[in-house]
Design a protein around this motif. Structure first.
Motif, short mmCIF file in Angstrom:
data_model
loop_
_atom_site.label_atom_id
_atom_site.label_comp_id
_atom_site.label_asym_id
_atom_site.label_seq_id
_atom_site.Cartn_x
_atom_site.Cartn_y
_atom_site.Cartn_z
N ASP A 265 21.01 28.55 19.57
CA ASP A 265 19.38 28.87 19.64
C ASP A 265 18.46 28.01 19.14
O ASP A 265 17.13 28.15 19.10
CB ASP A 265 19.25 30.27 19.31
CG ASP A 265 18.15 30.90 19.97
OD1 ASP A 265 17.70 30.31 21.32
OD2 ASP A 265 17.47 31.85 19.58
N GLY A 266 19.02 26.94 18.47
CA GLY A 266 17.96 25.85 17.52
C GLY A 266 17.19 26.64 16.46
O GLY A 266 17.68 27.41 15.88
N LYS A 267 16.18 26.40 16.12
CA LYS A 267 15.31 26.73 14.94
C LYS A 267 14.93 27.88 15.29
O LYS A 267 14.16 28.21 16.09
CB LYS A 267 14.09 25.63 14.56
CG LYS A 267 14.95 24.13 14.09
CD LYS A 267 15.59 24.30 13.07
CE LYS A 267 15.72 22.80 12.41
NZ LYS A 267 16.79 21.95 13.19
N ARG A 268 14.93 28.69 14.17
CA ARG A 268 14.56 30.21 14.19
C ARG A 268 13.91 30.63 12.79
O ARG A 268 14.24 29.85 11.80
CB ARG A 268 15.66 31.21 14.40
CG ARG A 268 16.17 31.35 16.06
CD ARG A 268 17.19 32.17 16.32
NE ARG A 268 16.77 33.52 15.99
CZ ARG A 268 16.09 34.16 17.31
NH1 ARG A 268 16.28 33.67 18.33
NH2 ARG A 268 15.75 35.40 17.04
N LYS B 92 4.38 33.68 19.65
CA LYS B 92 3.50 32.66 20.27
C LYS B 92 2.76 32.05 19.50
O LYS B 92 2.08 32.51 18.42
CB LYS B 92 3.00 33.61 21.47
CG LYS B 92 3.93 34.56 22.14
CD LYS B 92 4.71 33.68 23.17
CE LYS B 92 5.60 34.60 23.99
NZ LYS B 92 6.49 33.71 24.65
N VAL B 93 2.43 30.71 19.93
CA VAL B 93 1.46 29.92 19.29
C VAL B 93 -0.13 30.47 19.61
O VAL B 93 -0.42 30.79 20.64
CB VAL B 93 1.39 28.57 19.68
CG1 VAL B 93 0.32 27.76 19.15
CG2 VAL B 93 2.65 27.88 19.40
N VAL B 94 -0.91 30.87 18.72
CA VAL B 94 -2.24 31.28 19.05
C VAL B 94 -3.50 30.34 18.24
O VAL B 94 -4.68 30.46 18.70
CB VAL B 94 -2.47 32.78 18.02
CG1 VAL B 94 -1.46 33.69 18.36
CG2 VAL B 94 -2.36 32.46 16.53
N LYS C 235 12.59 32.91 17.81
CA LYS C 235 13.04 31.28 17.89
C LYS C 235 11.51 30.68 17.63
O LYS C 235 10.58 31.13 18.26
CB LYS C 235 13.15 31.09 19.64
CG LYS C 235 13.59 29.75 19.80
CD LYS C 235 14.43 29.51 21.09
CE LYS C 235 14.44 28.33 21.49
NZ LYS C 235 15.43 27.47 20.58
N GLN C 236 11.51 29.63 16.84
CA GLN C 236 10.36 28.72 16.54
C GLN C 236 9.80 28.29 17.91
O GLN C 236 10.58 27.62 18.37
CB GLN C 236 10.49 27.76 15.54
CG GLN C 236 9.47 27.15 14.94
CD GLN C 236 9.77 25.88 14.25
OE1 GLN C 236 10.44 26.03 13.09
NE2 GLN C 236 9.43 24.58 14.74
N PRO C 237 8.66 28.55 17.97
CA PRO C 237 7.98 27.87 19.39
C PRO C 237 7.28 26.56 18.97
O PRO C 237 6.17 26.47 19.07
CB PRO C 237 6.76 29.13 19.61
CG PRO C 237 6.53 29.68 18.26
CD PRO C 237 7.76 29.54 17.46
N TYR D 253 2.17 29.05 9.93
CA TYR D 253 1.90 27.91 10.10
C TYR D 253 2.74 26.53 10.06
O TYR D 253 3.68 26.64 9.33
CB TYR D 253 0.66 27.63 8.88
CG TYR D 253 -0.21 28.62 8.87
CD1 TYR D 253 -1.59 28.56 9.84
CD2 TYR D 253 -0.29 29.74 8.08
CE1 TYR D 253 -2.58 29.68 9.78
CE2 TYR D 253 -0.95 30.69 8.23
CZ TYR D 253 -1.99 30.51 9.03
OH TYR D 253 -2.98 31.65 9.02
N LEU D 254 2.63 25.71 11.09
CA LEU D 254 3.41 24.67 11.15
C LEU D 254 2.49 23.23 11.05
O LEU D 254 1.70 23.05 11.42
CB LEU D 254 4.11 24.50 12.46
CG LEU D 254 4.84 25.94 12.85
CD1 LEU D 254 5.16 25.79 14.52
CD2 LEU D 254 6.02 26.38 12.02
N LEU D 255 3.50 22.33 10.49
CA LEU D 255 2.87 20.77 10.36
C LEU D 255 3.75 19.86 10.78
O LEU D 255 5.10 20.03 10.50
CB LEU D 255 2.74 20.58 8.93
CG LEU D 255 2.16 19.25 8.16
CD1 LEU D 255 0.85 19.26 9.01
CD2 LEU D 255 2.24 19.38 6.78
N TRP D 256 3.55 18.95 11.69
CA TRP D 256 4.42 17.74 11.80
C TRP D 256 3.39 16.47 11.90
O TRP D 256 2.19 16.52 12.02
CB TRP D 256 5.03 18.01 13.08
CG TRP D 256 4.35 18.39 14.53
CD1 TRP D 256 4.05 17.58 15.28
CD2 TRP D 256 3.47 19.54 14.74
NE1 TRP D 256 3.12 17.86 16.30
CE2 TRP D 256 2.84 19.15 16.23
CE3 TRP D 256 3.23 20.61 14.27
CZ2 TRP D 256 2.23 20.19 16.71
CZ3 TRP D 256 2.71 21.82 15.16
CH2 TRP D 256 2.13 21.57 16.48
#
Length: 310
Positions: free
Chosen positions: A178-181, A252-254, A203-205, A225-228
Motif C-alpha cells: 500500500d506504499g506510504k501511510r 484528503k488534501v484541503v 494512505k498518504q495522498p 503538512y507535506l513538503l517536497w
C-alpha cells in the motif's frame, strides 16, 4: 445496486482506519513565511535532513548525514541549536536511517528523541527508537539504551514527527502492498509501547510531485503538512518547493500544492524538514527547513508560517 465482495469490503475498510482527530485550526499556506534564522552551521557540514522542537524545554535539534558516511549507512548527526541558530551541542547515531523526520519529547528537564533506526540497504530505518539526547554521545543501533518499536507489523520502513502542541506521535510508514501511510498515536501511549489504538491510519495522498523529492512532514491538530521539492542545483535554478495540507480525518488534501518562496534567495536552497512549535507567548508556528551553502559547507535555515484559519 452496487454489490461488494467480502474481500473488497475488507480492503476498502482497511484503507482508512479512524477514531477521529479532534478539530483544530489549520495553517494558511498562501500567507507569507518569516525567518527564524539563515545560513547557520551545524556540527557536520552535510545537508540538513529534518529538525524537531522540544516545546517544553525550548530546544531545537537538526538531523544530517554524518561527515564521511555513505548515503545508505544510516549514520546521522543530531545538532542542538538555540533559536538564533547558535551551536549548543551534538550527538552521533550509527545505523539509524535517513533523518528526513524525527521528533522530540520532554521528560522533565531531559529531551528524548524519536527517530528511525535499523537502516535497511537503502538507508531508511525499519523501526522507530526512543532515546535520551546526550551531548557528545555516540549511540549505535544495537545500543541497550534504545527502546525500539515496530508500530505496524507489516511496515518495512518508519519515520515520525511529534505534534508538540497536542502530544501526538505521527508515524509515516511504508508497506509493500500500500506504499506510504500515516498513523497518529497518543504520545503517552506510544511512550508506553502501546500502538494498538491509532487515532487515524490512512494512505498518504501525496500530490503529484513530477519527480520532485519528498522532503518532510509534520502535523498540528487535525491537519498533516507535506513538503517536497529540489535544490536549485537539481532543478536548474527553478524554485519548485511545494507544500500541501491534508485533513487527517478524511485523508484528503484541503489546500495545495502551494509553491513556497521561503528563503528563495538562498544559495543552493533545498527544502529539508518540517516541524511544529508553540512559542512561550502561545503562538503556534508551522516551520519549514532549507539547506543552503556550498558542498563541504552546507548551512541550516528555518522559516515559519503563523497565519491560521478555523
Amino acid at each position: 445496486m452496487v454489490s461488494f465482495s467480502l474481500a473488497a469490503f475488507v480492503a476498502l475498510a482497511a484503507s482508512f482506519v479512524s477514531a477521529a482527530v479532534p478539530n483544530s485550526p489549520r495553517f494558511d499556506l498562501s500567507k507569507p513565511s518569516y525567518d527564524l534564522f539563515r545560513n547557520k552551521p551545524l556540527h557536520d557540514d552535510t545537508v540538513q535532513q529534518g529538525f524537531a522542537f522540544d516545546n517544553t524545554n525550548r530546544r531545537l535539534f537538526v538531523s544530517q548525514r554524518r561527515n564521511g558516511a555513505t548515503e545508505t549507512s544510516g549514520d546521522l548527526c543530531i545538532t542542538q541549536l538555540d533559536f538564533s541558530g547558535k551551536y549548543l551541542g551534538h550527538m552521533h547515531l550509527t545505523g539509524f536511517g535517513h533523518g528526513v523526520s524525527f521528533g522530540a519529547q520532554a521528560d522533565g528537564s531531559a529531551t528524548y528523541l524519536w527517530a528511525e533506526v535499523d537502516a535497511n540497504k537503502n538507508g531508511y530505518g525499519q523501526r522507530l527508537a526512543r532515546f535520551k539526547f546526550v551531548n557528545g554521545a555516540t549511540v549505535s543501533k544495537s545500543s541497550t539504551t534504545l527502546k525500539k518499536y515496530k508500530t505496524v507489523a507489516a511496515a518495512t520502513e518508519h519515520t515520525c514527527a511529534v505534534d508538540t502542541v497536542n502530544n501526538r506521535l505521527v508515524v509515516r510508514y511504508n508497506t509493500a502492498t500500500d506504499g506510504k501511510r500515516i498513523a497518529v498515536y497518543d504520545l503517552a501511549a506510544a511512550t508506553r509501547g502501546d500502538f494498538s489504538a491509532p487515532l487515524v491510519d490512512f494512505k498518504q495522498p501525496l500530490p503529484k510531485t513530477e519527480g520532485k523529492n519528498f522532503q518532510g512532514y509534520t502535523a498540528y491538530g487535525r491537519y498533516l503538512y507535506l513538503l517536497w521539492g529540489d535544490s536549485y542545483d537539481a532543478s536548474g535554478g527553478v524554485l519548485n518547493s511545494q507544500v500541501a495540507t491534508v485533513d487527517m480525518n478524511t485523508g484528503k488534501v484541503v489546500q495545495g500544492p502551494v509553491i513556497t518562496r521561503a528563503g528563495s534567495t538562498l544559495k543552493f536552497r533545498e527544502p529539508e524538514g518540517m516541524a511544529i512549535y508553540r512559542t512561550a507567548a502561545g503562538q503556534v508556528r508551522l516551520f519549514m527547513g532549507f539547506a543552503s551553502g556550498d558542498p563541504g559547507d552546507r548551512r541550516s535555515n528555518l522559516f515559519y508560517k503563523n497565519a491560521t484559519v478555523s
